[in-house]
Design a protein around this motif. Structure first.
Motif, PDB file in Angstrom:
ATOM      1  N   ILE A 151     -48.421 -22.356 -35.784  1.00 36.26           N
ATOM      2  CA  ILE A 151     -48.684 -23.780 -36.189  1.00 36.26           C
ATOM      3  C   ILE A 151     -49.590 -23.886 -37.303  1.00 36.26           C
ATOM      4  O   ILE A 151     -49.937 -25.051 -37.623  1.00 36.26           O
ATOM      5  CB  ILE A 151     -49.331 -24.288 -34.758  1.00 36.26           C
ATOM      6  CG1 ILE A 151     -50.960 -23.794 -34.572  1.00 36.26           C
ATOM      7  CG2 ILE A 151     -48.610 -24.218 -33.631  1.00 36.26           C
ATOM      8  CD1 ILE A 151     -51.717 -24.290 -33.431  1.00 36.26           C
ATOM      9  N   ASN A 152     -50.029 -23.023 -37.827  1.00 35.86           N
ATOM     10  CA  ASN A 152     -50.848 -22.912 -38.962  1.00 35.86           C
ATOM     11  C   ASN A 152     -50.143 -22.582 -40.305  1.00 35.86           C
ATOM     12  O   ASN A 152     -48.927 -21.806 -40.383  1.00 35.86           O
ATOM     13  CB  ASN A 152     -51.983 -21.852 -39.110  1.00 35.86           C
ATOM     14  CG  ASN A 152     -52.881 -22.313 -37.850  1.00 35.86           C
ATOM     15  OD1 ASN A 152     -53.204 -23.374 -37.702  1.00 35.86           O
ATOM     16  ND2 ASN A 152     -53.297 -21.184 -36.896  1.00 35.86           N
ATOM     17  N   TYR A 158     -55.667 -28.939 -47.657  1.00 31.24           N
ATOM     18  CA  TYR A 158     -56.082 -28.517 -46.381  1.00 31.24           C
ATOM     19  C   TYR A 158     -56.128 -29.737 -45.472  1.00 31.24           C
ATOM     20  O   TYR A 158     -56.824 -30.707 -45.955  1.00 31.24           O
ATOM     21  CB  TYR A 158     -57.287 -27.590 -46.313  1.00 31.24           C
ATOM     22  CG  TYR A 158     -57.848 -27.436 -45.039  1.00 31.24           C
ATOM     23  CD1 TYR A 158     -57.269 -26.437 -44.370  1.00 31.24           C
ATOM     24  CD2 TYR A 158     -58.982 -28.048 -44.608  1.00 31.24           C
ATOM     25  CE1 TYR A 158     -57.565 -26.246 -42.907  1.00 31.24           C
ATOM     26  CE2 TYR A 158     -59.392 -27.882 -43.154  1.00 31.24           C
ATOM     27  CZ  TYR A 158     -58.640 -26.965 -42.389  1.00 31.24           C
ATOM     28  OH  TYR A 158     -59.119 -26.885 -41.160  1.00 31.24           O
ATOM     29  N   SER A 159     -55.594 -29.455 -44.336  1.00 32.34           N
ATOM     30  CA  SER A 159     -55.873 -30.384 -43.232  1.00 32.34           C
ATOM     31  C   SER A 159     -55.735 -29.635 -41.971  1.00 32.34           C
ATOM     32  O   SER A 159     -54.980 -28.583 -41.886  1.00 32.34           O
ATOM     33  CB  SER A 159     -54.767 -31.544 -43.250  1.00 32.34           C
ATOM     34  OG  SER A 159     -53.729 -31.623 -42.684  1.00 32.34           O
ATOM     35  N   ALA A 203     -48.158 -28.524 -34.783  1.00 32.58           N
ATOM     36  CA  ALA A 203     -48.500 -28.211 -36.023  1.00 32.58           C
ATOM     37  C   ALA A 203     -50.145 -28.423 -36.205  1.00 32.58           C
ATOM     38  O   ALA A 203     -50.507 -29.690 -35.866  1.00 32.58           O
ATOM     39  CB  ALA A 203     -47.947 -28.581 -37.167  1.00 32.58           C
ATOM     40  N   ASN A 204     -50.808 -27.658 -36.434  1.00 35.99           N
ATOM     41  CA  ASN A 204     -52.344 -27.842 -36.773  1.00 35.99           C
ATOM     42  C   ASN A 204     -52.518 -28.428 -38.257  1.00 35.99           C
ATOM     43  O   ASN A 204     -52.946 -28.008 -39.206  1.00 35.99           O
ATOM     44  CB  ASN A 204     -53.128 -26.522 -36.523  1.00 35.99           C
ATOM     45  CG  ASN A 204     -54.693 -26.827 -36.641  1.00 35.99           C
ATOM     46  OD1 ASN A 204     -55.032 -28.006 -36.393  1.00 35.99           O
ATOM     47  ND2 ASN A 204     -55.486 -25.771 -36.645  1.00 35.99           N
ATOM     48  N   THR A 234     -52.804 -10.939 -50.616  1.00 40.05           N
ATOM     49  CA  THR A 234     -54.215 -11.451 -50.673  1.00 40.05           C
ATOM     50  C   THR A 234     -53.903 -12.848 -49.989  1.00 40.05           C
ATOM     51  O   THR A 234     -53.132 -13.732 -50.470  1.00 40.05           O
ATOM     52  CB  THR A 234     -54.686 -11.481 -52.190  1.00 40.05           C
ATOM     53  OG1 THR A 234     -54.938 -10.405 -52.550  1.00 40.05           O
ATOM     54  CG2 THR A 234     -55.971 -12.384 -52.020  1.00 40.05           C
ATOM     55  N   ARG A 235     -54.778 -13.294 -48.925  1.00 40.79           N
ATOM     56  CA  ARG A 235     -54.907 -14.626 -48.244  1.00 40.79           C
ATOM     57  C   ARG A 235     -55.733 -15.326 -49.087  1.00 40.79           C
ATOM     58  O   ARG A 235     -57.014 -15.040 -49.351  1.00 40.79           O
ATOM     59  CB  ARG A 235     -55.173 -14.577 -46.777  1.00 40.79           C
ATOM     60  CG  ARG A 235     -55.316 -15.882 -46.092  1.00 40.79           C
ATOM     61  CD  ARG A 235     -55.890 -15.664 -44.837  1.00 40.79           C
ATOM     62  NE  ARG A 235     -56.018 -16.987 -44.319  1.00 40.79           N
ATOM     63  CZ  ARG A 235     -56.843 -17.404 -43.264  1.00 40.79           C
ATOM     64  NH1 ARG A 235     -57.257 -16.226 -42.379  1.00 40.79           N
ATOM     65  NH2 ARG A 235     -56.950 -18.505 -42.523  1.00 40.79           N
ATOM     66  N   LEU A 236     -55.190 -16.576 -49.829  1.00 44.78           N
ATOM     67  CA  LEU A 236     -55.880 -17.190 -50.819  1.00 44.78           C
ATOM     68  C   LEU A 236     -56.704 -18.586 -50.133  1.00 44.78           C
ATOM     69  O   LEU A 236     -57.526 -19.050 -50.775  1.00 44.78           O
ATOM     70  CB  LEU A 236     -55.149 -17.903 -51.701  1.00 44.78           C
ATOM     71  CG  LEU A 236     -54.331 -16.595 -52.701  1.00 44.78           C
ATOM     72  CD1 LEU A 236     -53.452 -17.119 -53.642  1.00 44.78           C
ATOM     73  CD2 LEU A 236     -55.488 -15.745 -53.460  1.00 44.78           C
ATOM     74  N   SER A 237     -56.202 -18.693 -48.943  1.00 41.72           N
ATOM     75  CA  SER A 237     -56.639 -19.953 -48.133  1.00 41.72           C
ATOM     76  C   SER A 237     -57.470 -19.297 -47.114  1.00 41.72           C
ATOM     77  O   SER A 237     -57.241 -18.355 -46.410  1.00 41.72           O
ATOM     78  CB  SER A 237     -55.617 -20.933 -47.892  1.00 41.72           C
ATOM     79  OG  SER A 237     -54.676 -20.265 -46.957  1.00 41.72           O
ATOM     80  N   ASP A 238     -58.730 -20.198 -46.744  1.00 42.28           N
ATOM     81  CA  ASP A 238     -59.674 -19.404 -45.756  1.00 42.28           C
ATOM     82  C   ASP A 238     -59.829 -20.574 -44.379  1.00 42.28           C
ATOM     83  O   ASP A 238     -60.909 -19.962 -43.515  1.00 42.28           O
ATOM     84  CB  ASP A 238     -60.843 -18.999 -46.306  1.00 42.28           C
ATOM     85  CG  ASP A 238     -61.681 -20.032 -46.868  1.00 42.28           C
ATOM     86  OD1 ASP A 238     -61.235 -21.412 -46.695  1.00 42.28           O
ATOM     87  OD2 ASP A 238     -62.604 -20.155 -47.449  1.00 42.28           O
ATOM     88  N   LYS A 239     -59.148 -21.470 -44.560  1.00 44.86           N
ATOM     89  CA  LYS A 239     -59.442 -22.186 -43.380  1.00 44.86           C
ATOM     90  C   LYS A 239     -58.093 -22.680 -42.340  1.00 44.86           C
ATOM     91  O   LYS A 239     -57.258 -22.651 -42.752  1.00 44.86           O
ATOM     92  CB  LYS A 239     -59.827 -23.891 -43.986  1.00 44.86           C
ATOM     93  CG  LYS A 239     -61.346 -23.984 -44.751  1.00 44.86           C
ATOM     94  CD  LYS A 239     -61.359 -25.275 -44.921  1.00 44.86           C
ATOM     95  CE  LYS A 239     -62.745 -25.378 -45.587  1.00 44.86           C
ATOM     96  NZ  LYS A 239     -63.128 -24.671 -46.760  1.00 44.86           N
ATOM     97  N   GLU A 240     -58.545 -22.391 -41.015  1.00 43.74           N
ATOM     98  CA  GLU A 240     -57.552 -22.461 -40.047  1.00 43.74           C
ATOM     99  C   GLU A 240     -57.125 -23.699 -39.909  1.00 43.74           C
ATOM    100  O   GLU A 240     -57.727 -24.856 -39.709  1.00 43.74           O
ATOM    101  CB  GLU A 240     -58.091 -21.897 -38.715  1.00 43.74           C
ATOM    102  CG  GLU A 240     -56.833 -21.870 -37.912  1.00 43.74           C
ATOM    103  CD  GLU A 240     -57.007 -20.971 -36.537  1.00 43.74           C
ATOM    104  OE1 GLU A 240     -57.047 -21.754 -35.491  1.00 43.74           O
ATOM    105  OE2 GLU A 240     -57.351 -19.798 -36.637  1.00 43.74           O
TER     106      GLU A 240
END
Length: 729
Positions: free
Chosen positions: A394-395, A433-434, A518-519, A409-415
């Motif tokens: 869902i992310n 991001y949302s 979806a989140n 490498t994970r470039l985004s850090d917000k779930e």
């Protein structure tokens, strides 16, 4: 009688006071723009990699402008062009740069044809001379710069033209285009809708050739729609629409040589009897054209390389599947003419690297998760950038990985849901991001580390505004149904009391590869669900078998039986939710739009012991009425799979109706024709079943315009309150 301590009594009094002070969402709030988010419109990275452009709208002067911003400082560098400074253009709604950014195409007075196709007046703005040149005196389609920016190719009246910006001359290089017969370089209705593209022509790298697809619609049956308007007599829109099992357009691929003023048809070293050409793309080699061909069942996808000088062809790659193969938009040619390709061949959508001859170099990503977007390849760092659901289906997150599949490498850090727009040189990216609790947040990030460098837009005003409303949290979970862990969200009233019982209203879409759980930030429908929760409903959504982003096997489980397993999952989910102590199992409703309307219709008929009411908006009522490309991808043809079509079509189960049913359709729906609802209405009448229905004159599949959406959601809310909410509070 319960007794409370003074402290507890004070707490309850304060809670009640706070609740009473919060605003209640209204339908007018939802549809008048109260919850509109601030966004970055028409974002474009400039070629220097240090600046980006956006389309800005000045409400005071009623003008639009293309403004250039610096990535590093986020400060405005300049206004490239404003409509207020142009005598020929009052307002433009979109723009496109030439490759060297010396010229800009400006779109004005654009009108929709179908879902993606438009007609408009287009002008070329020269950034050096500040001059403006009209492409044509007519409204045209899909104007596209040549690589050197000296010419523009476009479609008009089913033919293709080239405007020479240096001489001002216009050349028409196809002449056989005829409405509802022959189309050159612009897709027909079904390609536009189901293969999701309109422009079916492409310039080569040197600008001396244009490849295009020609559509011969002669044998395709016609569909007609009455448009009632306001005049004494209605008019009629007639267009070619191939329903399942009927004749498609005969398609052919051609190359126009500008130097020789000659068109040559492409022939392949393979015989296709009934096929589609869903994508064409020139390679870095000026004379080598790639083309994706697929058979009518769409379970075999071929990638061809065509030498446009010698007119020879080579099949370099074939993807096969027992069900179907999705067309890829991610084909990318590297400097050595090796290429990037995405495929589900290992059971999940992943990125692959192939040599120019089609031999596999390596699988770049792998795992029991899906790549959901491919952003590009940076030749300097030899990194690929992409989006995936590795952090939960869902992310969405943004990643980089080496061409060899190392150093991910994970470039985004917000779930939640993250998406990226990279600078041309892959130094920066703007991350959007949302989540279900956070409206869109735009940040400038480092493409190397993902580090947030600056915040661009945070929608703080919207967050503050929403804080004044009685908003309930959207709760995400999974529910075990028919042996599968299905994603689910639920919205409960803000004053939810587990000792009480509440009516349950379920939403679903359920179409193949779709996702409704979806989140991500709230849509207009979500605000409607929040309003319903305020009224005392529990609203829930379950993504059953056939939906996407959980692997090919889960998605393709519904093959040849659309509406069977998806319905079983919705019915069983409703039963299990109905067993919860706080849900009244006698008051469960369901609704959906399009495929979701097909499902909610089936639910109220086949699930008549579970669902008390249903709303179906613009539903397919028999897959025999729907288009060839979409339907046959999942069902094959009616001639091959009659039982799959008929046993799962709600039109054949109207005799089972027991509950309350509201049917809604727009009469100008070119996608899911109102014929679907009319046929079901007649079937319900002949079965002597009472029901409610609403027809929206001259409205298409989206059913919008003016007060239309407000009226529709008022109608649905009133129906829901009457049929399901009679015992609320």
């Amino acid at each position: 009688m319960k007794h409370y301590t003074p402290l507890l009594l004070l707490f309850f009094l304060m809670t009640g006071l706070i609740s009473a002070q919060q605003k209640q969402i209204t339908l007018e709030d939802i549809w008048n723009g109260t919850f509109r988010t601030e966004r970055m419109e028409s974002l474009h990275s400039m070629a220097n990699g240090q600046e980006y452009s956006v389309l800005d709208f000045n409400r005071e002067s009623r003008s639009t402008s293309i403004d250039i911003y610096d990535y590093k400082t986020l400060s405005k560098v300049k206004t490239l062009v404003s409509s207020s400074d142009l005598s020929d253009i009052d307002f433009f709604t979109d723009y496109t740069f030439s490759d060297d950014e010396s010229k800009v195409l400006l779109a004005t007075q654009v009108e929709s044809i179908f879902r993606r196709s438009t007609l408009g007046y287009y002008f070329v703005f020269d950034t050096a001379t500040k001059s403006v040149t009209a492409i044509s005196d007519d409204k045209i389609q899909e104007p596209t710069f040549s690589p050197d920016g000296t010419k523009v190719a476009y479609g008009l009246n089913n033919n293709l033209f080239i405007k020479d910006l240096k001489t001002g001359e216009t050349t028409q290089f196809t002449s056989d285009g005829v409405d509802n017969k022959i189309i050159n370089g612009i897709t027909d209705w079904v390609y536009e809708e189901e293969f999701a593209f309109v422009r079916a022509f492409e310039w080569n790298a040197t600008g001396d050739k244009i490849a295009f697809i020609r559509f011969d619609e002669t044998k395709v049956p016609e569909f007609s729609m009455d448009l009632f308007g306001k005049d004494l007599y209605p008019t009629q829109d007639v267009f070619k629409y191939p329903k399942a099992g009927e004749a498609n357009s005969d398609v052919s691929l051609h190359v126009f040589d500008l130097k020789q003023n000659k068109i040559t048809e492409v022939t392949l070293d393979k015989s296709y009897s009934d096929f589609y050409i869903p994508r064409i793309k020139w390679t870095n080699e000026a004379n080598v054209l790639s083309a994706q061909y697929t058979n009518r069942h769409q379970n075999e996808l071929d990638l061809w390389m065509i030498d446009a000088s010698a007119m020879t062809s080579k099949l370099v790659l074939t993807d096969k599947d027992q069900a179907y193969v999705d067309v890829t938009d991610n084909l990318t040619f590297l400097e050595d003419n090796s290429f990037i390709w995405t495929s589900e061949k290992d059971g999940y959508n992943h990125i692959y690297h192939y040599k120019k001859d089609g031999s596999l170099i390596n699988q770049i990503t792998n795992g029991n998760w899906e790549v959901t977007n491919y952003y590009g390849y940076d030749k300097k760092s030899k990194k690929i950038f992409y989006q995936s659901v590795e952090n939960g289906s869902i992310n969405r997150d943004v990643y980089s990985i080496s061409l060899k599949g190392k150093n991910k490498t994970r470039l985004s850090d917000k779930e939640g849901t993250n998406s990226a727009s990279f600078s041309a040189n892959f130094t920066y990216f703007i991350n959007t991001y949302s989540s279900a609790t956070t409206p869109p947040l735009y940040t400038l990030n480092s493409a190397k580390s993902g580090k947030v460098l600056k915040t661009i837009i945070d929608n703080k005003d919207l967050k503050d505004q929403i804080a004044a409303y009685d908003i309930s949290k959207k709760e995400f979970s999974t529910i075990k149904v028919n042996g599968n862990d299905l994603n689910m969200w639920m919205i409960k009233p803000s004053d939810f009391d587990p000792s009480k019982t509440y009516p349950l209203f379920m939403y679903q879409y359920s179409g193949p590869g779709s996702q409704s759980v979806a989140n991500t930030w709230l849509s207009a429908n979500d605000f409607w669900y929040e309003m319903l929760a305020e009224k005392g409903y529990i609203v829930a959504c379950v993504d059953g078998r056939g939906t996407g982003l959980k692997g090919a096997a889960f998605k393709k489980a519904t093959q040849k039986e659309l509406g069977k397993f998806e319905l079983e999952d919705q019915i069983q989910a409703a039963k299990q939710l109905g067993d919860l102590s706080y849900i009244d199992k006698e008051r469960i409703g369901i609704w959906g739009w399009s495929f979701g309307g097909f499902m909610s219709s089936n639910a109220i008929f086949k699930g008549n012991d579970v669902f008390k009411m249903a709303i179906a908006v613009a539903p397919v009522t028999s897959w025999r009425f729907y288009d060839s490309i979409y339907t046959e991808r999942y069902m094959t043809t009616p001639q091959e799979n009659a039982s799959g079509y008929d046993e799962n079509s709600p039109i054949n189960h109207v005799d089972k109706l027991k509950g309350d049913f509201l049917l809604v359709h727009g009469t100008a729906d070119d996608n899911v024709h109102v014929q679907n609802s009319m046929q079901m209405i007649e079937a319900l009448i002949q079965a002597n079943k009472q029901f409610d229905w609403m027809i929206y004159p001259d409205k298409n599949h989206g059913i919008y315009g003016g007060n239309t959406r407000l009226h529709l959601y008022t109608k649905m809310t009133n129906f829901l309150d009457e049929k399901l909410g009679d015992k609320i509070k």
